[in-house]
Design a protein around this motif. Structure first.
Motif, PDB file in Angstrom:
ATOM      1  N   GLU A 132       1.003  -0.767  -0.036  1.00  0.00           N
ATOM      2  CA  GLU A 132       0.160   0.280  -0.043  1.00  0.00           C
ATOM      3  C   GLU A 132       0.895   1.403   0.103  1.00  0.00           C
ATOM      4  O   GLU A 132       0.471   2.051  -0.388  1.00  0.00           O
ATOM      5  CB  GLU A 132      -1.337  -0.234   1.512  1.00  0.00           C
ATOM      6  CG  GLU A 132      -1.933  -1.660   0.976  1.00  0.00           C
ATOM      7  CD  GLU A 132      -3.260  -1.059   1.930  1.00  0.00           C
ATOM      8  OE1 GLU A 132      -2.273  -0.696   3.090  1.00  0.00           O
ATOM      9  OE2 GLU A 132      -3.673  -1.764   2.523  1.00  0.00           O
ATOM     10  N   ILE A 133       1.890   0.930   0.903  1.00  0.00           N
ATOM     11  CA  ILE A 133       3.146   2.669   1.132  1.00  0.00           C
ATOM     12  C   ILE A 133       3.884   2.786  -0.192  1.00  0.00           C
ATOM     13  O   ILE A 133       4.089   3.377  -0.345  1.00  0.00           O
ATOM     14  CB  ILE A 133       3.506   2.526   1.673  1.00  0.00           C
ATOM     15  CG1 ILE A 133       4.606   1.785   2.449  1.00  0.00           C
ATOM     16  CG2 ILE A 133       2.511   2.680   3.723  1.00  0.00           C
ATOM     17  CD1 ILE A 133       5.868   1.934   2.995  1.00  0.00           C
ATOM     18  N   SER A 134       3.430   1.554  -0.659  1.00  0.00           N
ATOM     19  CA  SER A 134       4.488   1.699  -2.181  1.00  0.00           C
ATOM     20  C   SER A 134       3.424   1.784  -3.542  1.00  0.00           C
ATOM     21  O   SER A 134       4.449   1.599  -4.503  1.00  0.00           O
ATOM     22  CB  SER A 134       4.760   0.383  -2.427  1.00  0.00           C
ATOM     23  OG  SER A 134       5.554  -0.114  -1.648  1.00  0.00           O
ATOM     24  N   ASP A 135       2.129   2.117  -3.386  1.00  0.00           N
ATOM     25  CA  ASP A 135       1.223   2.442  -4.319  1.00  0.00           C
ATOM     26  C   ASP A 135       2.275   3.697  -5.113  1.00  0.00           C
ATOM     27  O   ASP A 135       2.425   4.917  -4.226  1.00  0.00           O
ATOM     28  CB  ASP A 135       0.002   2.589  -4.523  1.00  0.00           C
ATOM     29  CG  ASP A 135      -0.536   1.521  -4.336  1.00  0.00           C
ATOM     30  OD1 ASP A 135       0.114   0.462  -4.209  1.00  0.00           O
ATOM     31  OD2 ASP A 135      -1.708   1.614  -3.642  1.00  0.00           O
ATOM     32  N   THR A 136       1.808   4.175  -6.528  1.00  0.00           N
ATOM     33  CA  THR A 136       2.093   5.397  -7.252  1.00  0.00           C
ATOM     34  C   THR A 136       1.111   6.554  -6.286  1.00  0.00           C
ATOM     35  O   THR A 136       0.570   6.760  -5.576  1.00  0.00           O
ATOM     36  CB  THR A 136       1.539   5.387  -8.011  1.00  0.00           C
ATOM     37  OG1 THR A 136       1.360   4.041  -9.112  1.00  0.00           O
ATOM     38  CG2 THR A 136       1.955   6.572  -8.918  1.00  0.00           C
ATOM     39  N   GLY A 137       3.102   7.066  -5.915  1.00  0.00           N
ATOM     40  CA  GLY A 137       2.413   8.168  -5.005  1.00  0.00           C
ATOM     41  C   GLY A 137       2.997   8.366  -3.788  1.00  0.00           C
ATOM     42  O   GLY A 137       2.743   9.271  -3.074  1.00  0.00           O
ATOM     43  N   LYS A 138       2.515   7.386  -3.198  1.00  0.00           N
ATOM     44  CA  LYS A 138       2.175   7.489  -1.802  1.00  0.00           C
ATOM     45  C   LYS A 138       4.155   7.063  -1.635  1.00  0.00           C
ATOM     46  O   LYS A 138       5.259   7.422  -1.997  1.00  0.00           O
ATOM     47  CB  LYS A 138       1.914   5.513  -1.350  1.00  0.00           C
ATOM     48  CG  LYS A 138       0.582   5.566  -1.931  1.00  0.00           C
ATOM     49  CD  LYS A 138       0.277   6.333  -0.412  1.00  0.00           C
ATOM     50  CE  LYS A 138      -1.968   5.930  -1.019  1.00  0.00           C
ATOM     51  NZ  LYS A 138      -2.619   5.275  -0.563  1.00  0.00           N
ATOM     52  N   ALA A 139       4.309   7.605   0.422  1.00  0.00           N
ATOM     53  CA  ALA A 139       5.953   7.864   0.706  1.00  0.00           C
ATOM     54  C   ALA A 139       6.580   6.513   0.330  1.00  0.00           C
ATOM     55  O   ALA A 139       7.690   6.579   0.459  1.00  0.00           O
ATOM     56  CB  ALA A 139       5.146   7.501   2.086  1.00  0.00           C
ATOM     57  N   GLY A 140       6.232   5.302   0.074  1.00  0.00           N
ATOM     58  CA  GLY A 140       7.349   3.653  -0.135  1.00  0.00           C
ATOM     59  C   GLY A 140       7.767   4.253  -1.203  1.00  0.00           C
ATOM     60  O   GLY A 140       8.655   4.136  -1.538  1.00  0.00           O
ATOM     61  N   ALA A 141       7.190   4.352  -2.096  1.00  0.00           N
ATOM     62  CA  ALA A 141       7.080   5.074  -3.618  1.00  0.00           C
ATOM     63  C   ALA A 141       8.316   5.735  -3.606  1.00  0.00           C
ATOM     64  O   ALA A 141       8.770   5.807  -4.687  1.00  0.00           O
ATOM     65  CB  ALA A 141       5.957   4.766  -4.891  1.00  0.00           C
ATOM     66  N   ALA A 200       6.737   2.871 -17.365  1.00  0.00           N
ATOM     67  CA  ALA A 200       6.531   4.575 -17.488  1.00  0.00           C
ATOM     68  C   ALA A 200       5.147   5.508 -16.816  1.00  0.00           C
ATOM     69  O   ALA A 200       5.562   6.212 -17.338  1.00  0.00           O
ATOM     70  CB  ALA A 200       6.001   4.316 -19.556  1.00  0.00           C
ATOM     71  N   ASP A 201       4.216   3.689 -16.706  1.00  0.00           N
ATOM     72  CA  ASP A 201       3.153   5.287 -15.819  1.00  0.00           C
ATOM     73  C   ASP A 201       2.970   5.416 -14.508  1.00  0.00           C
ATOM     74  O   ASP A 201       2.308   5.913 -13.939  1.00  0.00           O
ATOM     75  CB  ASP A 201       2.325   4.407 -15.977  1.00  0.00           C
ATOM     76  CG  ASP A 201       2.139   2.763 -15.201  1.00  0.00           C
ATOM     77  OD1 ASP A 201       2.837   2.759 -14.678  1.00  0.00           O
ATOM     78  OD2 ASP A 201       1.531   2.329 -14.908  1.00  0.00           O
ATOM     79  N   GLY A 202       4.857   5.013 -14.113  1.00  0.00           N
ATOM     80  CA  GLY A 202       4.846   5.485 -12.599  1.00  0.00           C
ATOM     81  C   GLY A 202       4.989   4.844 -11.654  1.00  0.00           C
ATOM     82  O   GLY A 202       5.405   5.266 -10.615  1.00  0.00           O
TER      83      GLY A 202
END
Length: 200
Positions: free
Chosen positions: A44-53, A67-69
């Protein structure tokens, strides 16, 4: 523990990848426990735009992002699980974020809480639990389950397993050891006995 009394039962559920830990956690949820899944939090925290990612991008660059981030977890996993130093670096980036979220969810939970975490012992999360349950299984069984579950090759599955604490060392921290070398029903029977036998 500290100045405040812990009113709820907190079970730390651990085991190597492929041990059947997730099946045990799912059944504990059926029995009424509130399950906090550390792996799910990591996703969950590694989803696009989240703190982990964002933290992974800062530490490892763009090479593991599509390519989609979005983070390519499979590519990142294949890379770090064959390079212990890089796995350590990834863990140093993500573990503080995961532990923060675990503590928040645990604080808000009531009743019996199960902290489902393969790295429970490695990262010191046993300190948050009242009892530690280890789901144990033979090495070949674990590798086969990882391959089937994640759709990966033998070497990748083996590297993933080797990156985790040895099961024999984990036994030293366990209050309960459940051997999972049989059927799902046999696993459930052991889980049920431990859950009700020690909760009264």
């Amino acid at each position: 523990m500290g100045g405040s009394e812990i009113k709820k039962r907190v079970i730390g559920l651990t085991g190597n990848s492929g041990s059947g830990k997730s099946s045990a956690a799912a059944y504990l949820e059926e029995l009424g426990a509130y399950v906090i899944d550390a792996d799910r939090i990591a996703r969950e925290i590694s989803d696009t735009g989240k703190a982990g990612a964002l933290a992974v991008r800062d530490a490892f660059g763009e090479v593991f992002f599509r390519a989609d981030g979005s983070l390519d977890r499979h590519k990142l996993g294949e890379y770090v699980f064959s390079r212990p130093a890089e796995l350590k670096r990834l863990n140093e980036v993500l573990h503080p974020l995961i532990i923060k979220e675990v503590k928040e969810r645990m604080g808000a939970a009531t009743g019996t809480v199960v902290l489902d975490c393969a790295l429970l012992v490695d990262v010191g999360l046993t300190a948050l639990t009242g009892e530690v349950w280890l789901i144990a299984a033979g090495q070949d069984s674990k590798i086969d389950r990882i391959k089937k579950r994640d759709g990966i090759g033998h070497e990748h599955a083996r590297n993933r397993l080797l990156s985790q604490l040895d099961e024999e060392k984990m036994r030293k921290y366990a209050d309960v050891v459940i051997e999972n070398n049989g059927t799902l029903e046999e696993l459930k029977k052991q889980v049920r006995e431990q859950f009700y036998g020690q909760s009264k």
